[in-house]
Design an enzyme around this catalytic site. Structure first.
Site, short mmCIF file in Angstrom:
data_model
loop_
_atom_site.label_atom_id
_atom_site.label_comp_id
_atom_site.label_asym_id
_atom_site.label_seq_id
_atom_site.Cartn_x
_atom_site.Cartn_y
_atom_site.Cartn_z
NE ARG A 229 -2.50 0.71 4.27
CZ ARG A 229 -1.75 0.90 4.23
NH1 ARG A 229 -1.62 2.33 4.23
NH2 ARG A 229 -1.53 0.63 5.98
CG HIS A 233 -6.29 1.75 6.61
ND1 HIS A 233 -6.45 0.69 5.77
CD2 HIS A 233 -7.85 2.23 7.43
CE1 HIS A 233 -7.30 -0.08 6.70
NE2 HIS A 233 -8.25 1.00 6.56
CE1 TYR A 242 1.60 2.52 9.11
CE2 TYR A 242 0.04 3.93 9.98
CZ TYR A 242 0.17 3.05 8.07
OH TYR A 242 -0.52 3.73 7.66
#
Length: 323
Positions: A229, A233, A242
Site C-alpha cells: 500500500r 490506509h 508508523y
C-alpha cells in the site's frame, strides 16, 4: 497473454491510479466524506478481476477494490457514488457487473463469496467466486470459517488476499503468524499460492488457473498477492506515524504501474494517459452533478414488506421533519 492484453490491463490500471488520485483530491476538497486509497494495488486488483468470466463468475470486494470495479467495466460514477455517500454500495447493478456491493465489514465478503459458491455448485451453473480480503482480515474468524467450509464442500471459490504489508498500522510480520496467508491453505487441504502482486501478468495467470480449478470441481484456492500500500490506509490515516520514508521509497521501486510500463512503448503509455484523463474528467463531472436521493428513502429498502415498527419509525421521522 499477448501484447494487446497487456496494453488493455495497463490501460485499466492507469485509469484506476488516476481515479484514485482524483478521489483523494475530492476528499481533501470536501466533496467525498472519506476514501480508502488503492495506490500500489492496481495490478493485484485489475489482474485478478480481468481473469473472471462475467458470463458465470462473481466477485466480492472490500471497500478498497476500485481496480476490480474498473477491471470488470463498472461505470466509475456509479461505483464512486458509494464514496460520495449518495447510495450505500454504489449505483451499479451487481448482477450485470458481476461485482457485489463493496463490503466495509472486515472479512465480510469472504463469507458471502462462499455462500454464492455453494449456490453455484448446487445449481450447476459452472461459475466460480472470487473474494478479496487483506492480510489484516486474514486474522478474522470469518475467514477461517469460510475457508474451512469451502474446503469441506470443495466449493468453486478463490480466496484472494492482497497482502499490502500493513493491517492499518500493524506490519504483516506482527499480524500473520507464520508469515504467509497462502501457507494456511494446506491446513484446509486446499491449494495455496503466493504471487507477485505488483506484476499484473502474474496475477492474471494465477487467478485464471485458480478459477479454472474451481469451475472444474477441484475446490477452492488461496492466492496471496504480495504487494504494498503506497498510500495511507484511508484519508484519515497518517502512515508517517508508523513507517519510514526509506521503506516507502524502497517499495515504490516496484510500483505496479512502472512494472507494466516497461513492456510498453512511449506512445502506448501516452495513449493510456490520455484515455485515463478523459475518464477522470467524465467521472468528476458525473459525481459533482449527482443529486442526493429523497431522505425518506432511508426507510424504503429495509424490508420487502415494511414492518409495523418500520412504518411507525417512518411516521415519527416525517413528523419530526414537519415540526
Amino acid at each position: 497473454m499477448d501484447d494487446a492484453d497487456l496494453r488493455e490491463l495497463f490501460r485499466l490500471m492507469l485509469v484506476t491510479r488516476r481515479l484514485d488520485e482524483e478521489a483523494i483530491a475530492l476528499q481533501r476538497q470536501g466533496v467525498l466524506p472519506a476514501y480508502a486509497p488503492a495506490r500500489g494495488q492496481e495490478a493485484a486488483q485489475v489482474g485478478s478481476a480481468a481473469a473472471l468470466e462475467k458470463s458465470r463468475d462473481f466477485a466480492f470486494p472490500t471497500y478498497r477494490e476500485l481496480g476490480a470495479a474498473i477491471g470488470l467495466g463498472v461505470d466509475p460514477v456509479a461505483y464512486m457514488a458509494m464514496h460520495l455517500n449518495i447510495w450505500h454500495g454504489g449505483l451499479y447493478d451487481p448482477n450485470v457487473a458481476r461485482l457485489a456491493p463493496p463490503n466495509a465489514v472486515v472479512g465480510g465478503p469472504v463469507l458471502h463469496a462462499v455462500g454464492w459458491a455453494m449456490g453455484a455448485k448446487l445449481d450447476g451453473t459452472g461459475g466460480a467466486a472470487l473474494t478479496y480480503f487483506g492480510d489484516g482480515a486474514s486474522s478474522q474468524g470469518d475467514v477461517h470459517e469460510a475457508m474451512n467450509f469451502a474446503a469441506v464442500y470443495r466449493l468453486p471459490v478463490v480466496f484472494f488476499c492482497q497482502n499490502n504489508g500493513w493491517a492499518i498500522s500493524l506490519p504483516t510480520a506482527d499480524q500473520v503468524a507464520g508469515g504467509s496467508v497462502a501457507a494456511r491453505a494446506a491446513g484446509y487441504g486446499i491449494e495455496g499460492h503466493q504471487v507477485d502482486g505488483n506484476d499484473v501478468t502474474a496475477v492474471f495467470e494465477a487467478t485464471r488457473a485458480a478459477l479454472e480449478r474451481g469451475r472444474a470441481g477441484d475446490g477452492p484456492t488461496v492466492i496471496e498477492a504480495m504487494t504494498y500500500r503506497l498510500g495511507p490506509h484511508s484519508t484519515s490515516d497518517d502512515p508517517s506515524r508508523y513507517r519510514s520514508p526509506e521503506e516507502e521509497s524502497l517499495r515504490a521501486e516496484r510500483d505496479p504501474i512502472d512494472v507494466a510500463a516497461t513492456s510498453l512503448s512511449a506512445q502506448e503509455i501516452s495513449d493510456a494517459e490520455e484515455h485515463a484523463a478523459a475518464v477522470v474528467r467524465r467521472t468528476t463531472e458525473g459525481l459533482l452533478a449527482m443529486q442526493r436521493p429523497p431522505s425518506d428513502e432511508l426507510f424504503s429498502f429495509v424490508y420487502r414488506e415494511p414492518t409495523a415498527a418500520l412504518l411507525d419509525q417512518h411516521r415519527a421521522w416525517k413528523e419530526s421533519q414537519d415540526a
